[in-house]
Write an enzyme that holds these catalytic residues in place. Sequence first.
Site, PDB file in Angstrom:
ATOM      1  N   GLU A  44      -6.122  -6.860   4.472  1.00  0.00           N
ATOM      2  CA  GLU A  44      -5.340  -5.619   4.444  1.00  0.00           C
ATOM      3  C   GLU A  44      -5.436  -5.016   3.038  1.00  0.00           C
ATOM      4  O   GLU A  44      -4.835  -5.520   2.095  1.00  0.00           O
ATOM      5  CB  GLU A  44      -3.874  -5.915   4.797  1.00  0.00           C
ATOM      6  CG  GLU A  44      -2.983  -4.687   4.701  1.00  0.00           C
ATOM      7  CD  GLU A  44      -1.500  -5.034   4.860  1.00  0.00           C
ATOM      8  OE1 GLU A  44      -1.162  -6.056   5.480  1.00  0.00           O
ATOM      9  OE2 GLU A  44      -0.671  -4.264   4.345  1.00  0.00           O
ATOM     10  N   ARG A  48      -2.099   1.959  -1.592  1.00  0.00           N
ATOM     11  CA  ARG A  48      -1.191   2.209  -2.712  1.00  0.00           C
ATOM     12  C   ARG A  48      -1.902   2.773  -3.927  1.00  0.00           C
ATOM     13  O   ARG A  48      -1.277   3.359  -4.798  1.00  0.00           O
ATOM     14  CB  ARG A  48      -0.564   0.880  -3.143  1.00  0.00           C
ATOM     15  CG  ARG A  48       0.665   0.536  -2.376  1.00  0.00           C
ATOM     16  CD  ARG A  48       1.367  -0.564  -3.117  1.00  0.00           C
ATOM     17  NE  ARG A  48       1.372  -1.775  -2.315  1.00  0.00           N
ATOM     18  CZ  ARG A  48       1.896  -2.917  -2.732  1.00  0.00           C
ATOM     19  NH1 ARG A  48       2.384  -3.023  -3.946  1.00  0.00           N
ATOM     20  NH2 ARG A  48       1.897  -3.953  -1.952  1.00  0.00           N
ATOM     21  N   LYS A 132       5.442  -6.002  11.985  1.00  0.00           N
ATOM     22  CA  LYS A 132       5.552  -6.585  10.645  1.00  0.00           C
ATOM     23  C   LYS A 132       7.030  -6.547  10.250  1.00  0.00           C
ATOM     24  O   LYS A 132       7.687  -5.515  10.431  1.00  0.00           O
ATOM     25  CB  LYS A 132       4.720  -5.732   9.695  1.00  0.00           C
ATOM     26  CG  LYS A 132       4.992  -5.933   8.221  1.00  0.00           C
ATOM     27  CD  LYS A 132       4.018  -5.113   7.385  1.00  0.00           C
ATOM     28  CE  LYS A 132       4.478  -5.005   5.951  1.00  0.00           C
ATOM     29  NZ  LYS A 132       3.434  -4.536   5.054  1.00  0.00           N
TER      30      LYS A 132
HETATM   31  O1  LIG Z   1       2.128  -1.851   0.501  1.00  0.00           O
HETATM   32  C1  LIG Z   1       2.541  -2.130   1.627  1.00  0.00           C
HETATM   33  O2  LIG Z   1       2.244  -1.506   2.623  1.00  0.00           O
HETATM   34  C2  LIG Z   1       3.396  -3.241   1.858  1.00  0.00           C
HETATM   35  O3  LIG Z   1       3.685  -3.497   2.972  1.00  0.00           O
HETATM   36  C3  LIG Z   1       3.891  -4.042   0.797  1.00  0.00           C
HETATM   37  C4  LIG Z   1       3.381  -5.452   0.907  1.00  0.00           C
HETATM   38  O4  LIG Z   1       3.447  -5.924   2.201  1.00  0.00           O
HETATM   39  C5  LIG Z   1       4.142  -6.300   0.035  1.00  0.00           C
HETATM   40  O5  LIG Z   1       4.152  -5.760  -1.253  1.00  0.00           O
HETATM   41  C6  LIG Z   1       3.602  -7.675  -0.056  1.00  0.00           C
HETATM   42  O6  LIG Z   1       4.615  -8.402  -0.599  1.00  0.00           O
HETATM   43  P1  LIG Z   1       4.401  -9.586  -1.602  1.00  0.00           P
HETATM   44  O7  LIG Z   1       3.529 -10.576  -0.916  1.00  0.00           O
HETATM   45  O8  LIG Z   1       5.783 -10.044  -1.843  1.00  0.00           O
HETATM   46  O9  LIG Z   1       3.743  -9.002  -2.813  1.00  0.00           O
END
Ligand SMILES: O=C(O)C(=O)C[C@H](O)[C@H](O)COP(=O)(O)O
Length: 212
Positions: A44, A48, A132
Amino acid sequence: MATQLTALSIMQDAPVIPVIVLHKVEHAVPMARALLAGGVRVLEVTLRTPQGLACIEAIAKALPEAIVGAGTVRNAADATAAARAGARFAVSPGYTSKLGQACRDLDLPLLPGVATSGEIMMAQDDGFNELKFFPALQSGGAPMLKAWQGPFGDVRFCPTGGISPANAADFLELSNVVCVGGSWLVPASALDSGNWSQITELALATLTLRPS
Ligand SMILES: O=C(O)C(=O)C[C@H](O)[C@H](O)COP(=O)(O)O
């Protein structure tokens, strides 16, 4: 790539879906190769960063054996751009019916993000039963998923947000969790230093996380 992917088949592929943030297009293919070498082929790549789409395109072209999708898909325009770049699935932090419809129109499997019972009901109203749970740890973690097993026994989740090697197993042992998502497989420091073998090792270590 004739295989018909679904949100469920994407979730079932490996215990962990790596959530990837790339700032340099030249990191995309070596990073994806490193994950493939570690047995992880569902990737994925988040939208961003401004480079996200170009990274998806580079991976889709160079590595057809990878199943690259787009993360942080927030609206129909994101979904359209992701599909054009070669994304084979989309993951969204939240859910809107417009986004659900856009992904259906594009034939793009969508893993919609939810954090509350009302959001689950809205996604289910539109036919989405693989969801999710985001941000998972911050929104109640494993106890929340256990509470949802009663009223939402037909929903399968990919919790994401705050998951790490230390707590992934607590989620994966739940009957309504198919896989988890996490950013720890692709640390920014490994990308910056070109430490591809570290990414391979982190990927390999996730393969045994799912209880047998
Ligand atoms: O950017 C997106 O679409 C998201 O959904 C955010 C990510 O899923 C999380 O940032 C992952 O979280 P961490 O593994 O805690 O870093």
